[in-house]
Write a protein that holds these residues in place. Structure first.
Motif, short mmCIF file in Angstrom:
data_model
loop_
_atom_site.label_atom_id
_atom_site.label_comp_id
_atom_site.label_asym_id
_atom_site.label_seq_id
_atom_site.Cartn_x
_atom_site.Cartn_y
_atom_site.Cartn_z
N GLU A 77 8.78 28.12 46.96
CA GLU A 77 10.26 27.34 47.24
C GLU A 77 10.38 26.08 46.64
O GLU A 77 11.41 25.42 46.36
CB GLU A 77 10.30 27.08 48.70
N VAL A 78 9.24 25.29 46.38
CA VAL A 78 9.13 24.11 45.80
C VAL A 78 8.67 24.22 44.33
O VAL A 78 7.46 24.13 44.09
CB VAL A 78 8.37 23.04 46.58
N PRO A 79 9.51 23.91 43.32
CA PRO A 79 8.92 23.91 41.91
C PRO A 79 8.07 22.71 41.61
O PRO A 79 7.11 23.18 40.67
CB PRO A 79 10.35 23.65 41.08
N GLU A 80 8.12 21.62 42.27
CA GLU A 80 7.27 20.61 42.05
C GLU A 80 5.62 21.15 42.26
O GLU A 80 4.60 20.70 41.58
CB GLU A 80 7.32 19.42 42.76
N ILE A 81 5.53 22.03 43.54
CA ILE A 81 4.19 22.73 43.82
C ILE A 81 3.70 23.55 42.71
O ILE A 81 2.66 23.54 42.20
CB ILE A 81 4.27 23.13 44.96
N TYR A 82 4.80 24.44 42.22
CA TYR A 82 4.32 25.42 41.32
C TYR A 82 3.85 25.01 39.77
O TYR A 82 2.98 25.30 39.32
CB TYR A 82 5.56 26.39 41.04
N ASP A 83 4.49 23.48 39.58
CA ASP A 83 4.20 23.02 38.31
C ASP A 83 2.72 22.14 38.43
O ASP A 83 2.52 21.51 37.35
CB ASP A 83 5.26 22.09 38.03
N ASP A 90 2.64 12.33 40.88
CA ASP A 90 3.78 11.46 40.28
C ASP A 90 4.13 10.59 41.34
O ASP A 90 4.72 10.79 42.14
CB ASP A 90 4.92 12.32 39.94
N ASN A 91 4.13 9.09 40.88
CA ASN A 91 4.42 8.13 41.91
C ASN A 91 5.95 8.14 42.01
O ASN A 91 6.47 7.79 43.31
CB ASN A 91 3.95 6.59 41.34
N GLY A 92 6.72 8.76 41.19
CA GLY A 92 8.32 8.73 41.43
C GLY A 92 8.67 9.75 42.26
O GLY A 92 10.00 9.92 42.51
N ILE A 93 7.79 10.66 42.93
CA ILE A 93 8.20 11.82 43.64
C ILE A 93 7.35 11.85 44.97
O ILE A 93 6.44 11.58 45.05
CB ILE A 93 7.78 12.99 42.90
N ASP A 94 8.12 11.74 45.83
CA ASP A 94 8.02 11.99 47.31
C ASP A 94 7.36 13.20 47.66
O ASP A 94 8.12 13.98 47.79
CB ASP A 94 9.15 11.17 48.31
N PRO A 95 5.96 13.39 47.91
CA PRO A 95 5.78 14.83 48.33
C PRO A 95 6.32 15.48 49.51
O PRO A 95 6.71 16.64 49.52
CB PRO A 95 4.26 14.74 48.42
N VAL A 96 6.52 14.54 50.53
CA VAL A 96 7.14 15.15 51.77
C VAL A 96 8.65 15.59 51.61
O VAL A 96 9.11 16.55 51.89
CB VAL A 96 7.13 14.23 52.94
N GLY A 97 9.43 14.61 51.04
CA GLY A 97 10.51 14.78 50.70
C GLY A 97 10.77 16.01 49.77
O GLY A 97 11.98 17.00 50.01
N ALA A 98 9.97 16.32 48.94
CA ALA A 98 10.24 17.51 47.81
C ALA A 98 10.12 18.68 48.60
O ALA A 98 10.80 19.68 48.32
CB ALA A 98 9.24 17.20 46.77
N MET A 119 16.66 19.05 49.80
CA MET A 119 17.94 18.65 50.22
C MET A 119 18.28 19.41 51.60
O MET A 119 18.48 20.66 51.79
CB MET A 119 18.90 19.13 49.22
N ARG A 120 18.58 18.56 52.62
CA ARG A 120 19.09 18.96 53.99
C ARG A 120 18.07 19.86 54.45
O ARG A 120 18.41 20.64 55.15
CB ARG A 120 20.59 19.59 54.08
N GLY A 121 16.94 19.82 54.24
CA GLY A 121 15.81 20.83 54.63
C GLY A 121 15.71 22.11 54.15
O GLY A 121 15.38 23.12 54.85
N SER A 122 16.53 22.43 53.12
CA SER A 122 16.70 23.66 52.45
C SER A 122 15.55 24.37 52.16
O SER A 122 15.18 25.71 52.43
CB SER A 122 17.63 23.80 51.41
N ARG A 123 14.46 23.73 51.58
CA ARG A 123 13.30 24.33 51.08
C ARG A 123 12.19 24.78 52.33
O ARG A 123 11.77 25.84 52.47
CB ARG A 123 12.69 23.23 50.11
N VAL A 124 12.09 23.67 53.34
CA VAL A 124 11.33 24.14 54.21
C VAL A 124 11.90 25.04 55.32
O VAL A 124 11.18 25.85 55.87
CB VAL A 124 10.74 22.69 54.91
N GLN A 125 13.08 24.98 55.35
CA GLN A 125 13.82 25.95 55.96
C GLN A 125 14.04 27.40 55.41
O GLN A 125 13.51 28.42 56.42
CB GLN A 125 15.38 25.58 56.32
N ALA A 126 13.81 27.61 54.40
CA ALA A 126 13.40 29.05 53.77
C ALA A 126 12.16 29.46 54.36
O ALA A 126 11.83 30.69 54.49
CB ALA A 126 13.56 28.93 52.34
N VAL A 127 11.03 28.61 54.15
CA VAL A 127 9.91 28.95 54.66
C VAL A 127 9.81 29.00 56.22
O VAL A 127 9.01 30.33 56.57
CB VAL A 127 8.63 27.79 54.26
N VAL A 128 10.54 28.51 57.04
CA VAL A 128 10.61 28.75 58.49
C VAL A 128 11.15 29.95 58.73
O VAL A 128 10.75 30.49 59.74
CB VAL A 128 11.33 27.50 59.16
#
Length: 590
Positions: A270-276, A300-308, A312-321
């Motif tokens: 669900e999170v491309p940043e984790i895959y990359d 990457d200092n420019g990317i918030d790990p929790v927010g990523a 957006m609006r919890g869409s990524r974590v909600q898919a896992v939930v």
């Protein structure tokens, strides 16, 4: 049913159809047919005979042969499977012109195609040799007589297969096909452990779900299902491949929906940043179906790990939930500083203070009184998940409990100094307030550290240290006497690193000689922790009250074994080198 009356090409067509359906090599099916026909022939001609069947891969013709080993009169044991030398020679002389006698050689080649080894293969005398046989006989003297140890193959008439023989042949073929199918399935999935796979529910057996994964069946055991999940036939399901084992019976692919790795892989999808690899999930702790915590870090200092991970609006974590049946997920920033990480892991509770004991792998957390229930969580869930996430044993105290404990420790140390150094309460409290916790600190500390205490001059400092040393020496003398009364031998008394008090503790537990001490495990001396059913259990060590670490205990035991000659320096160095190499390899693979 007679083989001769059957359509010979039908055998090959059947083999092709079965192989195509089961996705296995057609040759394996043909070999199974050959074995089944050979069994049927043995039941007709006698089980003591060596009957073999060869099915021509082009025409489908089945050839039945009886194989006999050439023996002399002294070694002949079974006249059904063996033939006397003179009879073998006579058989070859009166055989049809297509009889072949050869002494085959098996060659082993290197990568460049050069022969590096030649092995003898037993000679065969064959009627009606196949193409393969002819290749084996190239350059071989085919006119030679058979010798003892050779094998003679005579063609026998095909058998008439009755109902029982046909059923037996069918069972052999089915068994061989199943084995080939299981081998193919194992080879296909053995390297896919750790992947997420989609499947279709086929049925349920005793609470275990059988899943069709396309080219075979897998099993989702009841303890690997989330909560009270229930599935119907035909439902689509997503699972984590937890293990693939080669089994003779039963399933070989084992799935899981409760494994922490399942959540890790879902976030990776669900999170491309984790895959990359920009964001890494450092740890996962789950109470499947209820709540989970994951620790993430961004490279990457420019990317918030929790927010990523939230999206957006919890869409990524909600898919896992949604995939995990509504399991609540706390996403926590990882920190290499254990106390800081623990404060994050205990969210949403607030933490006042953290005290870490790295040697024991234990940590004390002080929280405001009103935050205690939130920190512990329902049925201890929050602190349990935080413990799993950090790998530490967590002890939670309220500010009031911590204050009472500190007061009790203060009073205990004050009394120790009053009794042992013959001090009044006020002076003893001064020592404790300045951070002195044990008599050894007073006896052997630099005098300057005592002079900083109000009212302490050089004479007073010398007197304090003299009293402390006298008291310790007297305690050591009494302890040594007690150890000898317990039967502790001089060999152990003279061992460097053991104090008289340690000798008493060892003697009371039956460790009285250097040999006894050398047989101890390091954890028996220093103590440790074991995990039983997911719960960490404390193992008390004989020398744990004296703050002997696991490494110190290990060094003492190894020294004792060296002194006794049980091991050598060379062996210890070799073991250390092997362990270091294994750790390096494991780190590289990880």
């Amino acid at each position: 049913m007679a083989i001769t009356s059957a359509n010979q090409l039908e055998l090959l067509q059947t083999a092709e159809a079965v192989a195509r359906e089961k996705m296995i090599d057609p040759n394996l099916v043909v070999e199974a047919m050959e074995e089944s026909l050979a069994r049927a022939a043995k039941s007709r001609y006698g089980s003591e005979l060596d009957i073999r069947v060869a099915i021509d891969r082009k025409t489908g013709r089945a050839t039945f042969t009886r194989v006999r080993t050439v023996a002399d009169e002294d070694t002949l044991e079974n006249d059904k499977a063996e033939i006397l030398l003179k009879d073998g020679i006579d058989t070859v002389k009166h055989a049809r012109p297509n009889v072949v006698v050869f002494n085959a050689k098996s060659h082993v080649y290197d990568e460049e195609g050069e022969v590096v080894e030649t092995r003898d293969v037993k000679r065969f005398v064959l009627r009606a040799p196949t193409e393969n046989d002819k290749l084996l006989t190239e350059g071989v003297d085919q006119s030679a007589d058979p010798v003892v140890g050779d094998m003679i193959a005579d063609e026998v008439p095909p058998v008439e297969m009755g109902r029982i023989a046909a059923q037996s042949a069918k069972q052999v073929i089915l068994q061989k096909v199943r084995e080939a199918e299981r081998d193919r399935q194992y080879e296909e999935f053995k390297d896919r452990v750790g992947e997420i796979i989609n499947g279709v529910v086929k049925r349920e057996e005793y609470g275990n779900v059988i899943v069709d994964v396309g080219s075979g069946e897998a099993q989702l055991r009841r303890n690997e299902k989330i909560g009270r999940e229930a599935y119907r036939n035909g439902d689509r399901i997503r699972c984590y491949i937890k293990d693939v084992r080669r089994e003779n019976r039963g399933h070989q692919i084992f799935l899981s929906r409760t494994a922490p790795e399942f959540m890790r892989e879902l976030f990776k999808m669900e999170v491309p940043e984790i895959y990359d690899g920009i964001i890494e999930i450092k740890a996962v702790a789950r109470d499947p179906g209820s709540r989970a915590k994951i620790a993430v870090i961004s490279y990457d200092n420019g990317i918030d790990p929790v927010g990523a991970c939230v999206g957006m609006r919890g869409s990524r974590v909600q898919a896992v939930v949604n995939e995990l049946q509504g399991e609540k997920i706390d996403i926590i920033p990882w920190n290499e500083d254990a106390p800081t990480f623990l404060v994050n892991a205990l969210q949403p509770a607030e933490v006042s203070k953290v005290v870490l004991d790295e040697d024991a792998g234990k940590i004390e957390v002080v929280v405001p009184d009103e935050q205690l229930s939130l920190a512990i969580g329902r049925r201890g869930q929050n602190v349990r998940l935080a413990s799993q996430l950090t790998g530490l044993d967590i002890d939670i105290l309220t500010e009031e409990e911590e204050s009472k404990r500190r007061q009790a420790e203060f009073e205990e140390r004050t009394k120790l100094f009053m009794d042992s150094l013959d001090l009044d309460e006020f002076f003893a409290q001064l020592l404790v307030s300045e951070g002195f916790t044990a008599l050894e600190e007073v006896a052997y500390v630099e005098a300057d550290e005592l002079l900083v205490i109000d009212g302490v001059d050089e004479d007073t400092a010398k007197e304090l240290q003299a009293r402390a040393r006298d008291y310790l020496e007297e305690q050591n003398r009494l302890a040594l006497e007690k150890a000898k009364e317990l039967g502790v031998e001089d060999s152990l008394v003279a061992f460097e690193g053991l104090t008289p008090q340690m000798l008493v503790a060892l003697g009371e537990d039956g460790v009285k000689t250097l040999e006894d001490f050398a047989t101890c495990a390091d954890w028996e001396l220093a103590g440790g922790w074991t995990t039983d059913g997911g719960e960490r259990i404390k193992d008390d060590g004989l020398l744990e009250p004296f703050e002997v670490s696991l490494e110190e205990a290990q060094n003492m035991v190894m020294t004792a074994r060296l002194q006794l000659g049980w091991v050598t320096i060379e062996e210890l160095e070799a073991d250390a080198a092997a362990e270091s190499e294994a750790n390096a390899q494991e780190l590289a693979e990880g």
